[in-house]
Design an enzyme around this catalytic site. Structure first.
Site, PDB file in Angstrom:
ATOM      1  N   HIS A  40       0.849  -1.192   0.000  1.00 24.19           N
ATOM      2  CA  HIS A  40       0.000   0.000   0.000  1.00 24.19           C
ATOM      3  C   HIS A  40       0.884   1.242   0.000  1.00 24.19           C
ATOM      4  O   HIS A  40       2.098   1.150   0.175  1.00 24.19           O
ATOM      5  CB  HIS A  40      -0.896   0.033   1.243  1.00 24.19           C
ATOM      6  CG  HIS A  40      -1.997  -0.980   1.209  1.00 24.19           C
ATOM      7  ND1 HIS A  40      -3.185  -0.762   0.575  1.00 24.19           N
ATOM      8  CD2 HIS A  40      -2.074  -2.219   1.736  1.00 24.19           C
ATOM      9  CE1 HIS A  40      -3.961  -1.825   0.711  1.00 24.19           C
ATOM     10  NE2 HIS A  40      -3.302  -2.731   1.411  1.00 24.19           N
ATOM     11  N   LYS A  44      -0.297   4.648   4.639  1.00 21.82           N
ATOM     12  CA  LYS A  44      -1.237   3.701   5.254  1.00 21.82           C
ATOM     13  C   LYS A  44      -0.696   3.280   6.618  1.00 21.82           C
ATOM     14  O   LYS A  44       0.463   2.919   6.751  1.00 21.82           O
ATOM     15  CB  LYS A  44      -1.437   2.475   4.357  1.00 21.82           C
ATOM     16  CG  LYS A  44      -2.499   1.526   4.895  1.00 21.82           C
ATOM     17  CD  LYS A  44      -3.047   0.664   3.793  1.00 21.82           C
ATOM     18  CE  LYS A  44      -4.105  -0.302   4.277  1.00 21.82           C
ATOM     19  NZ  LYS A  44      -5.303   0.353   4.786  1.00 21.82           N
TER      20      LYS A  44
END
Length: 134
Positions: A40, A44
């Site tokens: 990600h 995140k």
């Protein structure tokens, strides 16, 4: 869920829901190993992601290891590797835009508008509710 239809999912991506349904149908193979790669964007916070944990729960009989990376602007990518001594299966789900989640949420809302009261999953919303749970 007691008075209206509610669709609950850690990830509203239709593609991820289809992948999870496929993985839930895999037979148990004692001599195979499993790993999940979770990528990600660098901002995140949760490591591993809820999606990676959900994939791990689906594949719990394989006792998967999860590796997480937070790189640049990657919206979301999950790779599942199932490896035997002589062969390997690899499943990859990539999200290029957050609009994939919005599209899935709209599908879930349309499903919930017509469904009887109760709690549902994205698999139910996509007509995959018969997917076996592992």
């Amino acid at each position: 869920g007691e008075s209206i239809a509610v669709v609950f999912a850690p990830n509203f991506s239709p593609g991820l829901t289809m992948l999870q349904s496929l993985l839930a149908r895999l037979p148990e193979l004692d001599d195979w190993t499993c790993s999940i790669l979770d990528r990600h964007h660098r901002h995140k916070v949760d490591v591993p992601s809820g999606t990676a944990l959900s994939l791990g729960k689906t594949l719990k009989s394989f006792q998967p290891t999860i590796q997480s990376f937070r790189d640049g602007g990657v919206v979301g990518e999950h790779t599942v590797n199932l490896s035997g001594e002589e062969e390997e299966l690899q499943f990859v789900h990539r999200v290029y835009s957050r609009s994939a989640f919005a599209r899935g949420a709209l599908l879930a809302a349309k499903f919930a508008a017509k469904a009887p009261k109760g709690f549902y999953t994205m698999a139910d919303a996509l007509g995959l509710g018969d997917a076996p749970s592992r």
